[in-house]
Design a protein around this motif. Structure first.
Motif, PDB file in Angstrom:
ATOM      1  N   GLY A  11       0.668  -1.335  -0.113  1.00 49.36           N
ATOM      2  CA  GLY A  11       0.107  -0.405  -0.261  1.00 49.36           C
ATOM      3  C   GLY A  11       1.213   1.067   0.040  1.00 49.36           C
ATOM      4  O   GLY A  11       1.934   1.301   1.144  1.00 49.36           O
ATOM      5  N   VAL A  91      -7.473  -0.430   1.024  1.00 48.81           N
ATOM      6  CA  VAL A  91      -7.581   0.333   0.190  1.00 48.81           C
ATOM      7  C   VAL A  91      -6.575  -0.202  -0.442  1.00 48.81           C
ATOM      8  O   VAL A  91      -7.088  -0.152  -2.761  1.00 48.81           O
ATOM      9  CB  VAL A  91      -7.206   1.879   0.955  1.00 48.81           C
ATOM     10  N   ASP A  92      -5.827  -1.083  -0.804  1.00 51.93           N
ATOM     11  CA  ASP A  92      -4.793  -1.621  -1.600  1.00 51.93           C
ATOM     12  C   ASP A  92      -5.194  -2.480  -2.571  1.00 51.93           C
ATOM     13  O   ASP A  92      -4.593  -3.005  -3.714  1.00 51.93           O
ATOM     14  CB  ASP A  92      -3.283  -1.128  -1.284  1.00 51.93           C
ATOM     15  N   VAL A  94      -8.850  -3.079  -3.303  1.00 58.22           N
ATOM     16  CA  VAL A  94      -9.938  -2.358  -4.078  1.00 58.22           C
ATOM     17  C   VAL A  94     -10.369  -1.493  -4.231  1.00 58.22           C
ATOM     18  O   VAL A  94     -11.472  -1.331  -5.267  1.00 58.22           O
ATOM     19  CB  VAL A  94     -11.254  -2.547  -2.354  1.00 58.22           C
TER      20      VAL A  94
END
Lengths: 309, 309
Positions: A11, A91-92, A94
């Motif tokens: 990420g 986050v990383d 989706v």
């Protein structure tokens, strides 16, 4: 089966937007021994025509434009991307789903728990539910990765629980120094994807090696595994963060409880580190740590790396 | 005051991931007259040291890596990006906020309604609320863009309502052919940003020219304006979409009710089209439409374009 590494970094990517640490400066300088990497994702295909993404990174738009196999070749609107398999809700994994808007038919394969995370965020409704199918996958039950028209792609995927943690933005109330509950359920999974002849394991986040995981991976043909950190406290030591690897839900590459040690007797034929944090010295091709992982029989994934099985 | 165009394209970018239309094919081929563009965003600064983003596009990570002024230069972790001003809640305006995680202090300036949209999506909590300040901006009331430590940046911004529509993913129940309610409130705004000497207007989405907007822009020094479509039905005519510009909340560049006509008597000194859809022929430097906008005194924004005021 073929696979392409779309992104190899953890990420934030490499360099990370707000990092001025020496390695990120080297990556920005164009240093050939310190290649930039986008955030971790893999594309896999049984026929080189239809592709499934393993995770949709925030860098997905740039990854598609860097990868001719994923660009449209038919009609006015189309895509070789038939679906996305998710291994987590962070986050990383989706955010790149937001790139796949524009009413293109595809299927998102994920556990119930990860679908719940997406469903709790109305922004993902840009993937219109009448064209983008959500398919719930039960852990440990193989699922055929069908094309949007329902025909088989030739690929089958099995999601399996690995030790992990809840997504960062769901960690309400936890301080940086708190140990998050390591859980093993539907929040963090690995993927075994295969075409009936070959199988590839993709495990970009894993907090610990368990007996179940050891049994699963023994003798495997190809494993892409969590390479986030070299050692558990490297972000604290470098002065660039307050979290340990354990705190973030990742085991380290080095050390007696690390990934290299855990795989030493497993007999995995091809071992590739992926989801590599910008603080990990294996990103520097001239580092002793890079030499050490390669001497131990590991490859370090890079964007555009092709894997033929 | 200085500004840098980080991205000039509308949502989806140019080329768009699933478009195989001739213009996108040209852009992918490396054709010099058809330069790729990332999704619309602007960076502005009064001192060339601290920068504010106008919108955070899904391409923000790549935009930062392409823009040395936005890369960290101090300590181990830092950023010249002091804040983000949002003009809407659609994916192409807000998804880049997810890139700005990693506990970096900054301020998100937006109307109450747009903050509500973010707050309804827990994924944006990756911007930890103890370090990333949310500041609610009342339309038509100038607000000083302060640095994270509270000192003035030299820039002031005014958000003003423009005709628009609700974000796509909140359009529950509307068919593609339905006319969405055009609203003028806090959902879609323009920004006037200035340093006391110069003012730049950034209006990447606007469904119609109103008397209030005409009055505001008359005699303005520099306006970057919604250049989404050349004509209202170009996506239908090209066979690449079912929506008109009106349906998407954008006025067109050409035609008697279009942007060129609306600006003809406004006396705006510098006029720049931005947020340009991949279907708009002004992206092709050898097209008659490109010649027409330039003959009418407009520039077509491109990634990396610098504007000195």
């Amino acid at each position: 089966m073929q696979a392409i590494v779309l992104g190899a970094a953890a990420g934030g990517g490499f360099p990370q937007w707000n990092s001025n640490a020496p390695a990120c400066r080297r990556a920005r300088s164009g240093d050939q021994a310190t290649r930039p990497r986008t955030q971790a994702s893999l594309a896999a295909s049984a026929d080189a025509r239809h592709w499934f993404l393993l995770n949709a990174s925030p860098d997905l738009r740039a990854q598609i434009e860097a990868t001719p196999a994923l660009q449209p070749h038919e009609g006015l609107r189309s895509s070789p991307i038939a679906g996305v398999v998710l291994t987590g809700g962070d986050v990383d994994a989706v955010a790149g789903l937001l790139t796949l808007r524009e009413r293109q038919a595809l299927t998102v394969f994920a556990t119930r728990r990860i679908h719940d995370v997406l469903d709790a965020n109305p922004i993902f409704d840009v993937l219109a539910r009448d064209v983008v199918r959500r398919q719930t996958v039960v852990p440990d039950a193989p699922v055929a990765l069908t094309l949007p028209d329902g025909t088989p792609s030739g690929l089958t995927a099995t999601l399996f629980p690995v030790p992990g943690k809840v997504p960062l933005y769901l960690e309400a109330g936890l301080a940086d120094s708190d140990a998050p509950p390591v859980i093993e359920g539907e929040e963090t999974v690995g993927v075994a994807i295969g075409d009936g002849r070959s199988t590839l394991h993709f495990i970009p986040g894993c907090a610990a090696m368990t007996p179940a995981l050891t049994a699963r991976l023994r003798g495997a043909e190809c494993v892409l595994f969590d390479g986030t950190l070299w050692r558990d406290d490297e972000m604290l030591r470098a002065g660039i963060g307050s979290k340990t690897g354990r705190r973030m839900g990742h085991m380290s590459v080095a050390g007696p409880e690390g990934t290299m040690a855990a795989f030493r007797e497993l007999g995995v034929r091809r071992r590739i580190l992926i989801h590599i944090n910008n603080s990990n010295p294996i990103l520097l091709e001239d580092s002793p740590e890079r030499e050490a992982v390669e001497a131990a029989g590991w490859d370090v994934a890079h964007d555009g790396m092709e894997i033929a099985l």
